[in-house]
Design a protein around this motif. Structure first.
Motif, PDB file in Angstrom:
ATOM      1  N   THR A   1       0.833  -1.218   0.000  1.00  0.00           N
ATOM      2  CA  THR A   1       0.000   0.000   0.000  1.00  0.00           C
ATOM      3  C   THR A   1       0.859   1.256   0.000  1.00  0.00           C
ATOM      4  O   THR A   1       0.427   2.300  -0.496  1.00  0.00           O
ATOM      5  N   GLU A   2       2.090   1.173   0.513  1.00  0.00           N
ATOM      6  CA  GLU A   2       2.998   2.323   0.465  1.00  0.00           C
ATOM      7  C   GLU A   2       3.422   2.635  -0.968  1.00  0.00           C
ATOM      8  O   GLU A   2       3.895   3.738  -1.246  1.00  0.00           O
ATOM      9  N   MET A   3       3.239   1.659  -1.875  1.00  0.00           N
ATOM     10  CA  MET A   3       3.486   1.913  -3.300  1.00  0.00           C
ATOM     11  C   MET A   3       2.240   2.479  -3.989  1.00  0.00           C
ATOM     12  O   MET A   3       2.195   2.619  -5.211  1.00  0.00           O
ATOM     13  N   ASN A   4       1.207   2.788  -3.183  1.00  0.00           N
ATOM     14  CA  ASN A   4      -0.037   3.421  -3.642  1.00  0.00           C
ATOM     15  C   ASN A   4      -0.991   2.471  -4.364  1.00  0.00           C
ATOM     16  O   ASN A   4      -1.877   2.921  -5.102  1.00  0.00           O
ATOM     17  N   LEU A   5      -0.812   1.159  -4.160  1.00  0.00           N
ATOM     18  CA  LEU A   5      -1.849   0.236  -4.637  1.00  0.00           C
ATOM     19  C   LEU A   5      -2.943   0.194  -3.574  1.00  0.00           C
ATOM     20  O   LEU A   5      -2.672  -0.127  -2.413  1.00  0.00           O
ATOM     21  N   PRO A   6      -4.184   0.509  -3.936  1.00  0.00           N
ATOM     22  CA  PRO A   6      -5.259   0.546  -2.929  1.00  0.00           C
ATOM     23  C   PRO A   6      -5.508  -0.825  -2.308  1.00  0.00           C
ATOM     24  O   PRO A   6      -5.277  -1.868  -2.937  1.00  0.00           O
ATOM     25  N   SER A   7      -5.993  -0.829  -1.096  1.00  0.00           N
ATOM     26  CA  SER A   7      -6.257  -2.093  -0.388  1.00  0.00           C
ATOM     27  C   SER A   7      -7.342  -2.908  -1.070  1.00  0.00           C
ATOM     28  O   SER A   7      -7.405  -4.129  -0.879  1.00  0.00           O
ATOM     29  N   ASP A   8      -8.201  -2.261  -1.873  1.00  0.00           N
ATOM     30  CA  ASP A   8      -9.236  -3.011  -2.583  1.00  0.00           C
ATOM     31  C   ASP A   8      -8.716  -3.604  -3.893  1.00  0.00           C
ATOM     32  O   ASP A   8      -9.494  -4.036  -4.739  1.00  0.00           O
ATOM     33  N   ARG A   9      -7.376  -3.646  -4.035  1.00  0.00           N
ATOM     34  CA  ARG A   9      -6.751  -4.355  -5.156  1.00  0.00           C
ATOM     35  C   ARG A   9      -5.687  -5.326  -4.652  1.00  0.00           C
ATOM     36  O   ARG A   9      -4.763  -5.677  -5.372  1.00  0.00           O
ATOM     37  N   ILE A  10      -5.865  -5.759  -3.399  1.00  0.00           N
ATOM     38  CA  ILE A  10      -4.934  -6.715  -2.783  1.00  0.00           C
ATOM     39  C   ILE A  10      -5.725  -7.905  -2.241  1.00  0.00           C
ATOM     40  O   ILE A  10      -6.757  -7.731  -1.596  1.00  0.00           O
ATOM     41  N   VAL A  11      -5.233  -9.095  -2.510  1.00  0.00           N
ATOM     42  CA  VAL A  11      -5.787 -10.329  -1.950  1.00  0.00           C
ATOM     43  C   VAL A  11      -4.671 -11.028  -1.184  1.00  0.00           C
ATOM     44  O   VAL A  11      -3.544 -11.122  -1.668  1.00  0.00           O
ATOM     45  N   ILE A  12      -4.974 -11.516   0.019  1.00  0.00           N
ATOM     46  CA  ILE A  12      -3.967 -12.141   0.876  1.00  0.00           C
ATOM     47  C   ILE A  12      -3.862 -13.633   0.594  1.00  0.00           C
ATOM     48  O   ILE A  12      -4.868 -14.348   0.569  1.00  0.00           O
ATOM     49  N   ASP A  13      -2.630 -14.103   0.407  1.00  0.00           N
ATOM     50  CA  ASP A  13      -2.335 -15.541   0.407  1.00  0.00           C
ATOM     51  C   ASP A  13      -1.523 -15.828   1.672  1.00  0.00           C
ATOM     52  O   ASP A  13      -0.323 -15.584   1.708  1.00  0.00           O
ATOM     53  N   PRO A  14      -2.174 -16.360   2.729  1.00  0.00           N
ATOM     54  CA  PRO A  14      -1.459 -16.579   3.985  1.00  0.00           C
ATOM     55  C   PRO A  14      -0.645 -17.870   4.000  1.00  0.00           C
ATOM     56  O   PRO A  14       0.013 -18.170   4.992  1.00  0.00           O
ATOM     57  N   LEU A  15      -0.710 -18.624   2.901  1.00  0.00           N
ATOM     58  CA  LEU A  15      -0.138 -19.969   2.794  1.00  0.00           C
ATOM     59  C   LEU A  15      -1.013 -20.915   3.622  1.00  0.00           C
ATOM     60  O   LEU A  15      -1.292 -20.664   4.790  1.00  0.00           O
TER      61      LEU A  15
END
Length: 317
Positions: free
Chosen positions: A195-209
């Motif tokens: 998100t510090e690279m300015n990608l919004p959180s609504d364009r991130i999906v978590i892979d927790p393994l």
């Protein structure tokens, strides 16, 4: 006598991520409650199930899994079309040919394949690298560019290669899978960096393994549950939907890939056992808070969707 149901009052919700374009685009996340406790909040989007496709013949897959796909396993475009016919909500394309041990294909080569697959299907495309972090960082700028306008989900971005993959997503309008190894703090830290690279959180999906049934799934469950609780209590760096690589993990299990039974045991027929191993892994992770499920056997997909339909009666999707 009136019965009062005690309700948890959550202060936040999971971010909602859109994948794909047009009428077949899907949304994941958006929950404002724990899984299926709809009397406490909203679960606006049904789980999304994708079938995996590889750009190389899957030599390491057991025969029972290969047989389900027939003669399309050497043609990723035909394979992707078949996945859609089987009812997949999305197609997950693995660019395995880029792996140094599987051909070391160039960025241009895998980009052509990704573009051909994307053009052949009308459902969203998830694009996965070969798993070698340096190589994935090398191929994704080209892959992301040829898929511009498709709103794909690309990954996996790790703490070692996220810069290149996130930059590609920003420039070309894609979302990113943020992958970290079964550690809630590492997952949160990676999301902060992205998100510090300015990608919004609504364009991130978590892979927790994750682990498969019997292979560490309880630990994966606890990590996912903690992420969901964090999202609902206002932690914005844990408030992303969760992707589960169910097929990848389930078909590693000896119970799924071995034809026979150990001496002194009767495991029953391999087909029933293997399908249930994948389905039970998926249903467990569904209850843990998973949103997007990548599976391999079309019969597993069907059984999982039937299960979701059965427990979702009355839910509004």
């Amino acid at each position: 006598m009136a019965v009062t149901i005690l309700k948890e009052r959550w202060t936040s919700k999971v971010a909602e991520v859109t994948i794909g374009e047009g009428p077949k685009a899907v949304k994941v996340g958006g929950d404002s409650t724990l899984p299926y406790l709809t009397f406490e909040g909203q679960v606006p989007n049904a789980p999304v199930v994708a079938l995996e496709v590889s750009d190389v013949y899957p030599e390491d897959w057991p025969e029972i899994l290969k047989n389900a796909w027939g003669d399309v396993l050497s043609d990723p475009v035909a394979w992707a079309k078949k996945a859609v016919e089987f009812g997949a909500d999305a197609v997950a394309l693995r660019l395995d040919s880029a792996h140094p041990d599987k051909g070391n294909a160039s960025a241009e080569d895998v980009a052509r394949t990704a573009k051909a697959v994307a053009d052949a299907i009308d459902v969203p495309l998830i694009v996965l690298g070969c798993g070698v972090e340096e190589k994935d960082a090398e191929i994704f700028p080209t892959v992301g560019e040829v898929l511009q306008g498709k709103n794909c989900l690309i990954g996996c971005a790790t703490q070692e290669n996220y810069n290149s993959i996130v930059a590609t997503a920003l420039v070309n309008g894609h979302s990113v899978i943020a992958s970290s190894p079964l550690d809630i703090n590492l997952a949160k830290q990676l999301n902060i960096l992205i998100t510090e690279m300015n990608l919004p959180s609504d364009r991130i999906v978590i892979d927790p393994l994750i682990g498969a049934l019997g292979y560490g799934i309880e630990y994966a469950y606890s990590i996912m549950e903690r992420a969901r609780l964090g999202a609902l209590t206002g932690d914005k760096m844990l408030a992303m939907p969760i992707i589960c690589f169910v097929g990848q993990e389930s078909w590693k299990a000896k119970e799924a890939k071995d034809e026979g039974s150990p001496e002194g045991y009767d495991w029953g027929g391999q087909y029933t056992r293997a399908i249930l191993w994948e389905v039970m892994t998926a249903t467990t992770l569904l209850q843990a808070g998973g949103h997007l499920f990548l599976m391999r056997h079309p019969d597993s997909l069907k059984q999982f969707k039937d299960h979701v339909a059965a427990i979702s009666k009355g839910a509004q999707y």
